[in-house]
Design a protein around this motif. Structure first.
Motif, PDB file in Angstrom:
ATOM      1  N   GLU A 109       0.668  -1.310   0.020  1.00 29.92           N
ATOM      2  CA  GLU A 109      -0.087   0.005  -0.023  1.00 29.92           C
ATOM      3  C   GLU A 109       0.815   1.138   0.078  1.00 29.92           C
ATOM      4  O   GLU A 109       1.567   1.472   1.047  1.00 29.92           O
ATOM      5  N   MET A 110       0.921   2.062  -0.964  1.00 34.41           N
ATOM      6  CA  MET A 110       1.579   3.413  -1.056  1.00 34.41           C
ATOM      7  C   MET A 110       0.973   4.169  -2.007  1.00 34.41           C
ATOM      8  O   MET A 110       0.203   4.011  -3.006  1.00 34.41           O
ATOM      9  N   PRO A 111       1.089   5.766  -1.767  1.00 30.20           N
ATOM     10  CA  PRO A 111       0.511   6.701  -2.810  1.00 30.20           C
ATOM     11  C   PRO A 111       1.204   6.582  -4.165  1.00 30.20           C
ATOM     12  O   PRO A 111       2.325   5.807  -4.330  1.00 30.20           O
ATOM     13  N   LYS A 112       0.618   7.010  -5.173  1.00 33.29           N
ATOM     14  CA  LYS A 112       0.945   7.385  -6.276  1.00 33.29           C
ATOM     15  C   LYS A 112       1.135   6.041  -7.103  1.00 33.29           C
ATOM     16  O   LYS A 112       0.616   5.576  -8.504  1.00 33.29           O
ATOM     17  N   MET A 113       1.773   5.011  -6.423  1.00 33.21           N
ATOM     18  CA  MET A 113       2.078   3.664  -7.448  1.00 33.21           C
ATOM     19  C   MET A 113       2.223   2.735  -6.165  1.00 33.21           C
ATOM     20  O   MET A 113       3.197   2.931  -5.243  1.00 33.21           O
ATOM     21  N   ASP A 114       1.454   1.551  -6.161  1.00 35.98           N
ATOM     22  CA  ASP A 114       1.528   0.564  -5.154  1.00 35.98           C
ATOM     23  C   ASP A 114       2.508  -0.516  -5.240  1.00 35.98           C
ATOM     24  O   ASP A 114       3.289  -0.322  -6.329  1.00 35.98           O
ATOM     25  N   GLY A 115       2.866  -1.171  -4.281  1.00 35.40           N
ATOM     26  CA  GLY A 115       4.238  -1.992  -4.670  1.00 35.40           C
ATOM     27  C   GLY A 115       4.137  -3.199  -5.559  1.00 35.40           C
ATOM     28  O   GLY A 115       5.210  -3.578  -6.109  1.00 35.40           O
ATOM     29  N   MET A 116       2.650  -3.616  -5.636  1.00 36.50           N
ATOM     30  CA  MET A 116       2.569  -4.795  -6.739  1.00 36.50           C
ATOM     31  C   MET A 116       2.816  -4.028  -8.200  1.00 36.50           C
ATOM     32  O   MET A 116       3.413  -4.774  -8.938  1.00 36.50           O
ATOM     33  N   TYR A 117       2.588  -2.858  -8.597  1.00 31.25           N
ATOM     34  CA  TYR A 117       2.531  -2.365  -9.816  1.00 31.25           C
ATOM     35  C   TYR A 117       3.978  -1.998  -9.945  1.00 31.25           C
ATOM     36  O   TYR A 117       4.448  -2.127 -11.229  1.00 31.25           O
ATOM     37  N   LEU A 118       4.707  -1.522  -8.827  1.00 32.79           N
ATOM     38  CA  LEU A 118       6.203  -1.186  -9.015  1.00 32.79           C
ATOM     39  C   LEU A 118       6.683  -2.378  -9.450  1.00 32.79           C
ATOM     40  O   LEU A 118       7.830  -2.571 -10.219  1.00 32.79           O
ATOM     41  N   VAL A 119       6.437  -3.606  -8.775  1.00 31.63           N
ATOM     42  CA  VAL A 119       7.235  -4.967  -9.378  1.00 31.63           C
ATOM     43  C   VAL A 119       7.110  -5.091 -10.679  1.00 31.63           C
ATOM     44  O   VAL A 119       8.020  -5.479 -11.457  1.00 31.63           O
ATOM     45  N   LYS A 120       5.532  -5.050 -11.176  1.00 34.17           N
ATOM     46  CA  LYS A 120       5.356  -5.375 -12.576  1.00 34.17           C
ATOM     47  C   LYS A 120       6.125  -4.371 -13.367  1.00 34.17           C
ATOM     48  O   LYS A 120       6.597  -4.730 -14.608  1.00 34.17           O
ATOM     49  N   GLN A 121       6.282  -3.168 -12.994  1.00 32.20           N
ATOM     50  CA  GLN A 121       7.131  -2.097 -13.748  1.00 32.20           C
ATOM     51  C   GLN A 121       8.567  -2.486 -14.042  1.00 32.20           C
ATOM     52  O   GLN A 121       9.296  -2.635 -14.993  1.00 32.20           O
ATOM     53  N   LEU A 122       9.147  -2.959 -12.725  1.00 28.78           N
ATOM     54  CA  LEU A 122      10.393  -3.183 -12.835  1.00 28.78           C
ATOM     55  C   LEU A 122      10.940  -4.515 -13.329  1.00 28.78           C
ATOM     56  O   LEU A 122      12.046  -4.363 -14.082  1.00 28.78           O
ATOM     57  N   ARG A 123       9.936  -5.481 -13.567  1.00 33.50           N
ATOM     58  CA  ARG A 123      10.353  -6.658 -14.164  1.00 33.50           C
ATOM     59  C   ARG A 123      10.345  -6.483 -15.725  1.00 33.50           C
ATOM     60  O   ARG A 123      10.779  -7.379 -16.456  1.00 33.50           O
TER      61      ARG A 123
END
Length: 327
Positions: free
Chosen positions: A259-273
């Motif tokens: 849970e985080m503002p602007k971009m959550d952690g799951m979406y961050l992982v998706k973007q990084l991969r």
């Protein structure tokens, strides 16, 4: 809606969306007038909303714990949220409601004046409180949502619970006294050559993770949300290309909240991969909402492993297993 269905909303295919329950406290101003204060909590953390139950006093309880009550065979503390926040409100308990939460493997009841409605929003619409005030370890607001000309404050319930029940707080963990973690000159030297990025919107949690990793020897850099993390990490990629060095010159692993503002952690992982330099970088998710379903989604999106708060004692060992595996 079942708990599993509610929790699934949080990480549905890494869509960067969430649902929040809006609730209110009716502040009594010095002149006697009333002012509505708007707050929010992730639906995935809420078990149910109930009428105010009968409570039993609990010896030596923290001042804002009104007692304990029984719900479906489980004893649950009732917390006066307005009292903890320092918001003076009316004492007509029979008109209030209780939000029963279930996260960090604990259940708690929070007394509030009213529950309004549920908003489904994108994390991109959730703003960091630093847009409004300087974040610090004492802040209990982790995010802000604008709705119908109102500002809804998303509270740091992990911090609230840690304050009310210090015995269960991650603050009590000391990695240097953990016999499961090797802290000798050789291991500290190996860790000192590695840098971990810690991503969490709670200054309180971010500090605890950073202190734990640093105490074991790791270098730590931080970001307060997924977007800030992605921006920093993509800038590292640019610098690597410019200087012709590997990404490990800047970062060796990532620990991220969900849970985080602007971009959550799951979406961050998706973007990084999807970025070549981060396709195999160790990424560990550390969240109070790591149900079996969310763990599967995190792993499917590319996370190496998950930790459920408050199991901070697993942090160093897990990072060692990924970051130092070739040492």
């Amino acid at each position: 809606m079942s708990t599993e269905q509610k929790t699934a909303i949080l990480t549905e295919s890494g869509t960067n969306e969430l649902e929040i329950i809006e609730f209110r406290l009716e502040k009594t101003q010095p002149d006697g007038t009333k002012k509505l204060c708007f707050y929010g909590i992730n639906v995935a953390k809420v078990r149910e909303v109930i009428r105010v139950p009968s409570t039993t006093d609990y010896p030596n309880a923290q001042p804002n714990v009104l007692g304990v009550f029984s719900l479906r065979g489980k004893l649950i503390p009732l917390v006066d949220l307005a009292g903890w926040l320092g918001v003076p409100t009316h004492n007509a308990v029979d008109t209030k409601v209780v939000i029963v939460t279930d996260f960090n493997r604990m259940s708690n009841g929070f007394l509030v004046d009213s529950v309004s409605r549920i908003h489904r929003i994108s994390w991109e619409e959730v703003e960091s409180p630093s847009s409004f005030l300087e974040a610090s370890d004492q802040d209990c607001v982790v995010a802000v949502v604008r709705q119908d000309s109102n500002l809804i404050m998303i509270l740091d319930f992990e911090k609230i619970i840690a304050d009310i029940n210090p015995e269960l707080s991650m603050e009590k963990y000391d990695v240097t006294k953990d016999k499961r973690v090797v802290i000798d000159d050789a291991m500290v030297a190996k860790r000192e050559a590695k840098t971990i990025m810690v991503v969490d919107d709670s200054a309180f949690i971010r500090r605890l993770i950073e202190n734990t990793l640093r105490s074991a020897g790791y270098n730590v850099i931080t970001a307060k949300d997924g977007q800030e993390a992605l921006d920093s990490l993509t800038e590292f990629v640019r610098l690597c290309s410019e200087e012709n060095v590997p990404i490990s010159e800047f970062v060796d692993g990532v620990v991220s909240d969900v849970e985080m503002p602007k971009m959550d952690g799951m979406y961050l992982v998706k973007q990084l991969r999807e970025i070549e330099e981060f396709k195999i970088m160790p990424i560990v998710m550390f969240s109070s909402l790591m149900s079996d379903d969310n763990r599967k989604k995190a792993l499917d999106l590319g996370a190496n492993d998950t930790i459920t708060k408050p199991e901070i004692g697993r942090m160093v060992g897990l990072m060692d297993s990924f970051v130092l595996k070739d040492e």
